[in-house]
Scaffold this motif. Sequence first.
Motif, PDB file in Angstrom:
ATOM      1  N   THR A 297      26.702  47.090 -13.944  1.00  0.00           N
ATOM      2  CA  THR A 297      26.619  45.725 -13.420  1.00  0.00           C
ATOM      3  C   THR A 297      27.911  44.965 -13.668  1.00  0.00           C
ATOM      4  OG1 THR A 297      24.239  45.700 -13.837  1.00  0.00           O
ATOM      5  CG2 THR A 297      25.323  43.574 -13.505  1.00  0.00           C
ATOM      6  N   LEU A 298      28.422  44.305 -12.618  1.00  0.00           N
ATOM      7  CA  LEU A 298      29.587  43.436 -12.731  1.00  0.00           C
ATOM      8  C   LEU A 298      29.124  41.983 -12.788  1.00  0.00           C
ATOM      9  CD1 LEU A 298      31.982  45.089 -10.108  1.00  0.00           C
ATOM     10  CD2 LEU A 298      31.685  45.635 -12.530  1.00  0.00           C
ATOM     11  N   VAL A 299      29.770  41.199 -13.643  1.00  0.00           N
ATOM     12  CA  VAL A 299      29.374  39.804 -13.849  1.00  0.00           C
ATOM     13  C   VAL A 299      30.577  38.900 -13.585  1.00  0.00           C
ATOM     14  CG1 VAL A 299      28.522  38.111 -15.510  1.00  0.00           C
ATOM     15  CG2 VAL A 299      27.651  40.464 -15.569  1.00  0.00           C
ATOM     16  N   ARG A 300      30.343  37.821 -12.835  1.00  0.00           N
ATOM     17  CA  ARG A 300      31.367  36.776 -12.670  1.00  0.00           C
ATOM     18  C   ARG A 300      30.906  35.534 -13.430  1.00  0.00           C
ATOM     19  NH1 ARG A 300      32.944  32.337  -9.267  1.00  0.00           N
ATOM     20  NH2 ARG A 300      31.129  32.516  -7.881  1.00  0.00           N
ATOM     21  N   TYR A 301      31.653  35.196 -14.460  1.00  0.00           N
ATOM     22  CA  TYR A 301      31.323  34.061 -15.317  1.00  0.00           C
ATOM     23  C   TYR A 301      32.255  32.911 -14.959  1.00  0.00           C
ATOM     24  CZ  TYR A 301      30.509  31.386 -19.634  1.00  0.00           C
ATOM     25  OH  TYR A 301      30.194  30.407 -20.557  1.00  0.00           O
ATOM     26  N   ASP A 302      31.694  31.813 -14.446  1.00  0.00           N
ATOM     27  CA  ASP A 302      32.489  30.650 -14.052  1.00  0.00           C
ATOM     28  C   ASP A 302      32.910  29.870 -15.296  1.00  0.00           C
ATOM     29  OD1 ASP A 302      33.362  28.793 -11.760  1.00  0.00           O
ATOM     30  OD2 ASP A 302      32.264  27.453 -13.120  1.00  0.00           O
ATOM     31  N   LEU A 303      34.214  29.721 -15.470  1.00  0.00           N
ATOM     32  CA  LEU A 303      34.739  29.113 -16.696  1.00  0.00           C
ATOM     33  C   LEU A 303      34.526  27.602 -16.726  1.00  0.00           C
ATOM     34  CD1 LEU A 303      38.052  31.170 -16.901  1.00  0.00           C
ATOM     35  CD2 LEU A 303      35.977  31.502 -18.250  1.00  0.00           C
ATOM     36  N   ALA A 304      34.504  26.945 -15.572  1.00  0.00           N
ATOM     37  CA  ALA A 304      34.332  25.492 -15.544  1.00  0.00           C
ATOM     38  C   ALA A 304      32.900  25.111 -15.903  1.00  0.00           C
ATOM     39  CB  ALA A 304      34.701  24.943 -14.170  1.00  0.00           C
ATOM     40  N   SER A 305      31.913  25.780 -15.313  1.00  0.00           N
ATOM     41  CA  SER A 305      30.510  25.454 -15.587  1.00  0.00           C
ATOM     42  C   SER A 305      29.956  26.229 -16.771  1.00  0.00           C
ATOM     43  CB  SER A 305      29.654  25.757 -14.351  1.00  0.00           C
ATOM     44  OG  SER A 305      29.693  27.150 -14.047  1.00  0.00           O
ATOM     45  N   GLU A 306      30.714  27.217 -17.249  1.00  0.00           N
ATOM     46  CA  GLU A 306      30.294  28.065 -18.365  1.00  0.00           C
ATOM     47  C   GLU A 306      28.933  28.699 -18.097  1.00  0.00           C
ATOM     48  OE1 GLU A 306      30.591  26.015 -22.064  1.00  0.00           O
ATOM     49  OE2 GLU A 306      32.647  25.334 -21.711  1.00  0.00           O
ATOM     50  N   SER A 307      28.841  29.324 -16.932  1.00  0.00           N
ATOM     51  CA  SER A 307      27.587  29.976 -16.543  1.00  0.00           C
ATOM     52  C   SER A 307      27.900  31.157 -15.627  1.00  0.00           C
ATOM     53  CB  SER A 307      26.659  28.994 -15.816  1.00  0.00           C
ATOM     54  OG  SER A 307      27.275  28.541 -14.629  1.00  0.00           O
ATOM     55  N   VAL A 308      26.916  32.068 -15.487  1.00  0.00           N
ATOM     56  CA  VAL A 308      27.076  33.223 -14.607  1.00  0.00           C
ATOM     57  C   VAL A 308      26.950  32.762 -13.164  1.00  0.00           C
ATOM     58  CG1 VAL A 308      26.091  35.436 -13.907  1.00  0.00           C
ATOM     59  CG2 VAL A 308      26.241  34.847 -16.332  1.00  0.00           C
ATOM     60  N   ALA A 309      27.991  33.042 -12.366  1.00  0.00           N
ATOM     61  CA  ALA A 309      28.007  32.619 -10.971  1.00  0.00           C
ATOM     62  C   ALA A 309      27.485  33.705 -10.041  1.00  0.00           C
ATOM     63  CB  ALA A 309      29.422  32.214 -10.559  1.00  0.00           C
ATOM     64  N   SER A 310      27.717  34.959 -10.380  1.00  0.00           N
ATOM     65  CA  SER A 310      27.218  36.066  -9.559  1.00  0.00           C
ATOM     66  C   SER A 310      27.234  37.349 -10.371  1.00  0.00           C
ATOM     67  CB  SER A 310      28.055  36.229  -8.280  1.00  0.00           C
ATOM     68  OG  SER A 310      29.419  36.417  -8.605  1.00  0.00           O
ATOM     69  N   ARG A 311      26.427  38.310  -9.919  1.00  0.00           N
ATOM     70  CA  ARG A 311      26.363  39.610 -10.570  1.00  0.00           C
ATOM     71  C   ARG A 311      25.888  40.636  -9.554  1.00  0.00           C
ATOM     72  NH1 ARG A 311      22.859  39.095 -15.518  1.00  0.00           N
ATOM     73  NH2 ARG A 311      22.610  41.354 -15.379  1.00  0.00           N
ATOM     74  N   ILE A 312      26.360  41.871  -9.724  1.00  0.00           N
ATOM     75  CA  ILE A 312      26.016  42.917  -8.771  1.00  0.00           C
ATOM     76  C   ILE A 312      26.258  44.267  -9.419  1.00  0.00           C
ATOM     77  CG2 ILE A 312      28.307  43.147  -7.737  1.00  0.00           C
ATOM     78  CD1 ILE A 312      26.967  43.374  -5.001  1.00  0.00           C
TER      79      ILE A 312
END
Length: 460
Positions: A297-312
């Motif tokens: 699984t790949l995870v994109r963590y948004d640094l501004a909102s400090e939350s996971v933006a997408s995963r696949i």
Amino acid sequence: MWFRASLLCLSCFALFSHSQAQDRASLRRSNDSTGRCQYTFTVASPEESSCPVSSAKPEIDGVLSRLTLLEALVSRVIAGQDGGTSTGVGPKDEEGLREAYSQVTGERNQLQQDKERLNKQVQDLQRRLAELSQEAESLRQKSCQQTHTSGAAQHENRPANDPAHDLGNGGYQEMKAEVTEVPASHLLPDGNHNFTGCGELLSVAEPVMHRKADGITGKYGVWLQDPEPQGPYYTNKTVWRVDAVGKDVRQLFVYEDMDQFTKGFPMKVLVLPEPVESTGATLYQGSFYYQLRRSRTLVRYDLASESVASRIDLPNAGFRGQHPYSWGGYTDIDLAVDEQGLWAIYSTSKAKGAIVISQLDPKSLEVKKSWETNIRKNTVANAFMVCGRLYTVASYTAPNTTINYVFDTATGVGQAVSVPFKNKYRYNSMVDYNHAQRKLFAWDNYHMVTYDVRLGRASS
């Protein structure tokens, strides 16, 4: 037991002798020829004045022989009682032997893999040398033909009374075209040394050390700067770091700039919601991209909102030690960034361990296009992308190694190269390219270093 019986027999013999000839028995002690002490009992016969030589000598020899055997057996018994158990092999010794055998077997297998990898590199270099030799020979022949044709044309156009019409004149000497193999970097004009466009990797400078990790968790990890930061919170000067040693890696250290990073003063520590796997993470356009531990699984963590933006899930990608780099570390999926966007470097069972390159959508992480190369992932130490080209590093421990392979996604063609590269601290576990700074970021045995790189125009 036999020793005690022998002593009892000797005692009985002595008592019998004493009762028969008490006043004529004697005991003598002396060293034999080897220096050992021997006791000799002498008892006079009450009937015979002398012993027959033919019968007494064999009996004495037999007694001496049996006594010698008795002494040897006694010595063995005593040795067995004192330390016999120390010479045996206990369970711990067996376990140690098994561990040693396993270690030796592993080292032998690793050496065999290194041998195969080096043999392949030699074959690639030999093939490349043969191609260069053929190309040089072709250039020589072409140049000679052009010179000959030009000279003949000039000779035909000269007037008959031109003294140069006589080719035998000693004043006119044959001109020979010579072709010399020159490194590609020397073919660039002086103005191209500051070439800022996309092109081929020409050279990698000496490593520059910025920080050394303090503890064992910093033996290997990830450290980067975002080449295309987004938003007001973080800039291209912000430094990001993850110590990748451990079973639950979640801390993302944030430093205001390189100076604060060097001093070891983070301005913030982000705790990721899910743990990171190994050293394949990267930064791009305000997001931290990483592989989730124990998965594809790949995870994109948004640094501004400090939350996971997408995963696949990366389709069919090997993970958890199926297709790592040669140094191990569960480096099955390596995310990379260059001038053309976000990439994944990995392998699949279908590719049989060969490196697969996929360009990813930076928002959704979906695969846009993939390429399969002909180089096995576990034969190289690391890889990175520059201008849509994959480059691999030959060794992670050799202080003087090379970038040994390039694959161009524009043409779908790969070939062997030899660009010098240094592992100054001899355990390089992470290499990533920053196209904004035109530098390589690396983590070399607790040391966080950068390399300046130089690109040149691609050969046509």
